[in-house]
Design a protein around this motif. Structure first.
Motif, PDB file in Angstrom:
ATOM      1  N   LEU A 133      79.915  65.274  80.287  1.00 15.43           N
ATOM      2  CA  LEU A 133      78.500  65.333  79.921  1.00 15.43           C
ATOM      3  C   LEU A 133      77.905  63.934  79.792  1.00 15.43           C
ATOM      4  CD1 LEU A 133      78.598  68.235  77.306  1.00 15.43           C
ATOM      5  CD2 LEU A 133      77.396  68.256  79.495  1.00 15.43           C
ATOM      6  N   ASP A 134      78.732  62.965  79.446  1.00 13.43           N
ATOM      7  CA  ASP A 134      78.260  61.581  79.337  1.00 13.43           C
ATOM      8  C   ASP A 134      78.133  60.903  80.696  1.00 13.43           C
ATOM      9  OD1 ASP A 134      77.861  61.296  76.602  1.00 13.43           O
ATOM     10  OD2 ASP A 134      79.956  60.775  76.217  1.00 13.43           O
ATOM     11  N   HIS A 135      79.123  61.114  81.562  1.00 13.75           N
ATOM     12  CA  HIS A 135      79.247  60.274  82.754  1.00 13.75           C
ATOM     13  C   HIS A 135      79.220  61.031  84.076  1.00 13.75           C
ATOM     14  CE1 HIS A 135      80.288  57.115  79.943  1.00 13.75           C
ATOM     15  NE2 HIS A 135      81.286  57.841  79.471  1.00 13.75           N
ATOM     16  N   GLY A 136      79.231  62.348  84.049  1.00 20.69           N
ATOM     17  CA  GLY A 136      79.326  63.102  85.288  1.00 20.69           C
ATOM     18  C   GLY A 136      78.020  63.167  86.060  1.00 20.69           C
ATOM     19  N   SER A 137      78.126  63.603  87.300  1.00 26.32           N
ATOM     20  CA  SER A 137      76.945  63.891  88.111  1.00 26.32           C
ATOM     21  C   SER A 137      76.262  65.130  87.541  1.00 26.32           C
ATOM     22  CB  SER A 137      77.368  64.154  89.552  1.00 26.32           C
ATOM     23  OG  SER A 137      78.130  65.352  89.617  1.00 26.32           O
ATOM     24  N   PRO A 138      75.026  65.440  87.955  1.00 26.28           N
ATOM     25  CA  PRO A 138      74.373  66.663  87.460  1.00 26.28           C
ATOM     26  C   PRO A 138      75.214  67.915  87.673  1.00 26.28           C
ATOM     27  CG  PRO A 138      72.760  65.260  88.528  1.00 26.28           C
ATOM     28  CD  PRO A 138      74.102  64.616  88.764  1.00 26.28           C
ATOM     29  N   THR A 139      75.845  68.028  88.846  1.00 25.80           N
ATOM     30  CA  THR A 139      76.686  69.201  89.111  1.00 25.80           C
ATOM     31  C   THR A 139      77.905  69.218  88.201  1.00 25.80           C
ATOM     32  OG1 THR A 139      75.982  69.239  91.422  1.00 25.80           O
ATOM     33  CG2 THR A 139      78.004  70.424  90.877  1.00 25.80           C
ATOM     34  N   ALA A 140      78.496  68.047  87.986  1.00 27.08           N
ATOM     35  CA  ALA A 140      79.672  67.966  87.119  1.00 27.08           C
ATOM     36  C   ALA A 140      79.316  68.301  85.675  1.00 27.08           C
ATOM     37  CB  ALA A 140      80.283  66.568  87.202  1.00 27.08           C
ATOM     38  N   LYS A 141      78.125  67.914  85.246  1.00 24.71           N
ATOM     39  CA  LYS A 141      77.693  68.241  83.881  1.00 24.71           C
ATOM     40  C   LYS A 141      77.533  69.750  83.711  1.00 24.71           C
ATOM     41  CE  LYS A 141      75.434  63.808  82.979  1.00 24.71           C
ATOM     42  NZ  LYS A 141      74.161  63.084  82.727  1.00 24.71           N
ATOM     43  N   GLU A 142      76.980  70.406  84.730  1.00 25.88           N
ATOM     44  CA  GLU A 142      76.871  71.863  84.670  1.00 25.88           C
ATOM     45  C   GLU A 142      78.257  72.497  84.610  1.00 25.88           C
ATOM     46  OE1 GLU A 142      74.448  73.398  87.813  1.00 25.88           O
ATOM     47  OE2 GLU A 142      72.871  71.914  87.481  1.00 25.88           O
ATOM     48  N   ALA A 143      79.189  71.958  85.389  1.00 22.69           N
ATOM     49  CA  ALA A 143      80.558  72.478  85.370  1.00 22.69           C
ATOM     50  C   ALA A 143      81.188  72.290  83.993  1.00 22.69           C
ATOM     51  CB  ALA A 143      81.401  71.776  86.435  1.00 22.69           C
ATOM     52  N   ALA A 144      80.844  71.193  83.317  1.00 21.35           N
ATOM     53  CA  ALA A 144      81.387  70.946  81.981  1.00 21.35           C
ATOM     54  C   ALA A 144      80.882  71.993  80.992  1.00 21.35           C
ATOM     55  CB  ALA A 144      81.001  69.543  81.510  1.00 21.35           C
ATOM     56  N   VAL A 145      79.598  72.336  81.085  1.00 22.68           N
ATOM     57  CA  VAL A 145      79.050  73.355  80.187  1.00 22.68           C
ATOM     58  C   VAL A 145      79.671  74.715  80.502  1.00 22.68           C
ATOM     59  CG1 VAL A 145      76.957  74.487  79.366  1.00 22.68           C
ATOM     60  CG2 VAL A 145      76.902  72.065  79.950  1.00 22.68           C
ATOM     61  N   ALA A 146      79.847  75.001  81.798  1.00 26.56           N
ATOM     62  CA  ALA A 146      80.496  76.253  82.185  1.00 26.56           C
ATOM     63  C   ALA A 146      81.925  76.302  81.653  1.00 26.56           C
ATOM     64  CB  ALA A 146      80.492  76.398  83.706  1.00 26.56           C
ATOM     65  N   ARG A 147      82.591  75.161  81.656  1.00 24.70           N
ATOM     66  CA  ARG A 147      83.958  75.091  81.116  1.00 24.70           C
ATOM     67  C   ARG A 147      83.960  75.397  79.622  1.00 24.70           C
ATOM     68  NH1 ARG A 147      88.900  76.419  80.930  1.00 24.70           N
ATOM     69  NH2 ARG A 147      90.376  74.856  80.187  1.00 24.70           N
ATOM     70  N   LEU A 148      82.965  74.880  78.908  1.00 29.21           N
ATOM     71  CA  LEU A 148      82.864  75.153  77.477  1.00 29.21           C
ATOM     72  C   LEU A 148      82.667  76.650  77.229  1.00 29.21           C
ATOM     73  CD1 LEU A 148      82.757  73.523  74.755  1.00 29.21           C
ATOM     74  CD2 LEU A 148      80.279  73.790  74.892  1.00 29.21           C
ATOM     75  N   LEU A 149      81.848  77.278  78.057  1.00 27.67           N
ATOM     76  CA  LEU A 149      81.654  78.722  77.948  1.00 27.67           C
ATOM     77  C   LEU A 149      82.961  79.471  78.202  1.00 27.67           C
ATOM     78  CD1 LEU A 149      78.208  79.328  79.670  1.00 27.67           C
ATOM     79  CD2 LEU A 149      78.895  80.223  77.457  1.00 27.67           C
ATOM     80  N   GLN A 150      83.694  79.019  79.206  1.00 30.02           N
ATOM     81  CA  GLN A 150      84.976  79.649  79.513  1.00 30.02           C
ATOM     82  C   GLN A 150      85.931  79.518  78.330  1.00 30.02           C
ATOM     83  OE1 GLN A 150      87.802  77.764  82.289  1.00 30.02           O
ATOM     84  NE2 GLN A 150      87.680  79.644  83.503  1.00 30.02           N
ATOM     85  N   MET A 151      85.927  78.370  77.684  1.00 30.69           N
ATOM     86  CA  MET A 151      86.776  78.162  76.513  1.00 30.69           C
ATOM     87  C   MET A 151      86.383  79.115  75.385  1.00 30.69           C
ATOM     88  SD  MET A 151      86.828  73.992  76.614  1.00 30.69           S
ATOM     89  CE  MET A 151      87.587  73.778  74.999  1.00 30.69           C
ATOM     90  N   ALA A 152      85.073  79.344  75.222  1.00 29.07           N
ATOM     91  CA  ALA A 152      84.609  80.266  74.182  1.00 29.07           C
ATOM     92  C   ALA A 152      85.125  81.673  74.441  1.00 29.07           C
ATOM     93  CB  ALA A 152      83.083  80.257  74.115  1.00 29.07           C
ATOM     94  N   VAL A 153      85.070  82.091  75.704  1.00 30.37           N
ATOM     95  CA  VAL A 153      85.565  83.423  76.054  1.00 30.37           C
ATOM     96  C   VAL A 153      87.072  83.504  75.842  1.00 30.37           C
ATOM     97  CG1 VAL A 153      85.837  85.075  77.926  1.00 30.37           C
ATOM     98  CG2 VAL A 153      83.695  83.837  77.684  1.00 30.37           C
ATOM     99  N   GLN A 154      87.791  82.465  76.277  1.00 29.60           N
ATOM    100  CA  GLN A 154      89.244  82.459  76.111  1.00 29.60           C
ATOM    101  C   GLN A 154      89.640  82.505  74.638  1.00 29.60           C
ATOM    102  OE1 GLN A 154      90.206  78.890  78.289  1.00 29.60           O
ATOM    103  NE2 GLN A 154      90.607  79.998  80.193  1.00 29.60           N
ATOM    104  N   SER A 155      88.867  81.824  73.793  1.00 32.57           N
ATOM    105  CA  SER A 155      89.207  81.802  72.370  1.00 32.57           C
ATOM    106  C   SER A 155      89.040  83.173  71.729  1.00 32.57           C
ATOM    107  CB  SER A 155      88.339  80.772  71.629  1.00 32.57           C
ATOM    108  OG  SER A 155      87.007  81.225  71.480  1.00 32.57           O
ATOM    109  N   SER A 156      88.213  84.032  72.333  1.00 33.51           N
ATOM    110  CA  SER A 156      88.019  85.380  71.796  1.00 33.51           C
ATOM    111  C   SER A 156      88.977  86.384  72.414  1.00 33.51           C
ATOM    112  CB  SER A 156      86.575  85.840  72.035  1.00 33.51           C
ATOM    113  OG  SER A 156      86.349  86.076  73.410  1.00 33.51           O
ATOM    114  N   SER A 157      89.841  85.906  73.314  1.00 30.61           N
ATOM    115  CA  SER A 157      90.719  86.820  74.053  1.00 30.61           C
ATOM    116  C   SER A 157      92.194  86.529  73.807  1.00 30.61           C
ATOM    117  CB  SER A 157      90.413  86.724  75.552  1.00 30.61           C
ATOM    118  OG  SER A 157      89.053  86.971  75.801  1.00 30.61           O
TER     119      SER A 157
END
Length: 351
Positions: free
Chosen positions: A77-101
């Motif tokens: 989120l600090d240093h990535g390209s715009p696409t990489a930043k979106e992927a980082a947020v998507a990764r955070l969402l994936q982690m949230a789902v995994q933590s509930s599973s």
């Protein structure tokens, strides 16, 4: 993970997973509170692990893994390209789902660590400056971090913290997106409706906290929520009605504001002509608007809004099940970002 806690998280994230920062107010006080809660939680884990050396080893590995993953997200989120930043947020969402599973870390542990890691202001900054997909993912991530486990008090402060970090203005702006030129073309792709749905869902979750409720109302969320409930799809209507339900709960000033925005006639119409799920939701909000405010303790209010959340969650599940049966699921106009994409070298940036 308790079954109810997992159900709350999975349902709230289901729609999102299918697809300059405002000033920080009171962040230091919250950081101290979170540190205290984290120490308490860590103390409980250590006490349990002392009786189980293998459990202690697994807990240490899980904590290190979580720390590394959040560090990667923060760096991207600090240093990535715009696409990489979106992927980082998507990764955070994936982690949230995994933590509930049933993953290696508990949902409360994950959310505590994520809030303390400093990723929230970075997500808000991305939403303020990014494209529609970034806003959509960001709203989902904020909602994921704002959810609390109904079986514990260890994460009850997350909603207020996220609001204090500046989430409310960018989410309210998303509600209003599409009100100007080009609306018809964008609506044909469903972009604005999905942005509005994700923003309304996040605001409805944040509004469980009294401090957030005041900020959301002051930011002008009521009128666009009523408009969305009038013109949106069933999914969008339900998200807007749920947010209005949470905002007006036991608050005489907000009840008056919601009524002045035209909600009464809208809700009466939905009780007669909406789908079964919308009819039930509209009837409940209408009853709430007409109910006098009562003197409630903080604990009583907390229990009541928790019941509101669970009721709205049940209806969202019903609507999503209907969409699955009729259309094969909820379709979004966005391309799915690969959470595992590495268009930038995280390891290089961290060295």
């Amino acid at each position: 993970v308790p079954a109810m806690a997992a159900r709350v998280i999975k349902c709230a994230l289901a729609l999102v997973v299918a697809v300059g920062v405002p000033a920080v107010v009171g962040q230091q006080d919250y950081a101290e509170q979170m540190e205290s809660l984290a120490q308490r939680h860590a103390g409980d884990m250590r006490a349990s692990a002392r009786a189980d050396p293998e459990g202690q080893r697994r807990e240490a590995m899980a904590q290190q893994m979580l720390s590394d993953m959040l560090r990667d997200v923060s760096a991207m989120l600090d240093h990535g390209s715009p696409t990489a930043k979106e992927a980082a947020v998507a990764r955070l969402l994936q982690m949230a789902v995994q933590s509930s599973s049933g993953s290696m870390f508990h949902p409360t542990t994950f959310r505590n660590a994520a809030i303390r890691s400093g990723v929230v202001p970075k997500i808000i900054k991305l939403m303020a400056a990014g494209n529609d997909h970034a806003k959509y993912l960001g709203a989902g991530a904020l909602q994921a971090l704002a959810l609390d486990d109904p079986t514990t008090t260890l994460d009850n402060g997350h909603q207020a913290a996220i609001c204090q970090m500046g989430a409310v203005p960018v989410l309210v702006a998303m509600l209003k997106q599409g009100s100007g030129g080009g609306r018809a073309a964008a609506r044909s792709e469903g972009v604005y409706e999905f942005l509005q749905t994700s923003a309304a869902s996040a605001l409805g979750t944040l509004a469980e906290a009294e401090a957030c409720r005041r900020l959301i109302v002051a930011a002008g969320a009521v009128e666009p929520l009523v408009a969305i409930a009038m013109f949106g799809s069933d999914q969008t209507k339900l998200a807007a009605i749920g947010a209005l339900d949470m905002l007006q709960f036991n608050a005489a000033d907000v009840k008056a504001q919601v009524s002045s925005a035209g909600a009464n006639s809208l809700l009466k119409g939905l009780t007669q002509y909406g789908s079964d799920v919308l009819r039930e939701s509209a009837a409940d909000v209408l009853a709430g608007l007409n109910a006098p405010a009562k003197a409630l303790s903080a604990e009583q209010r907390g229990e009541a809004v928790k019941e509101l959340r669970l009721r709205n969650m049940d209806r969202r599940e019903q609507l999503m099940e209907q969409a699955r049966i009729l259309y094969g699921g909820v379709q979004t106009p966005f391309k799915v970002t690969n959470p595992n994409a590495r268009t930038e070298s995280v390891e290089y940036m961290l060295n």
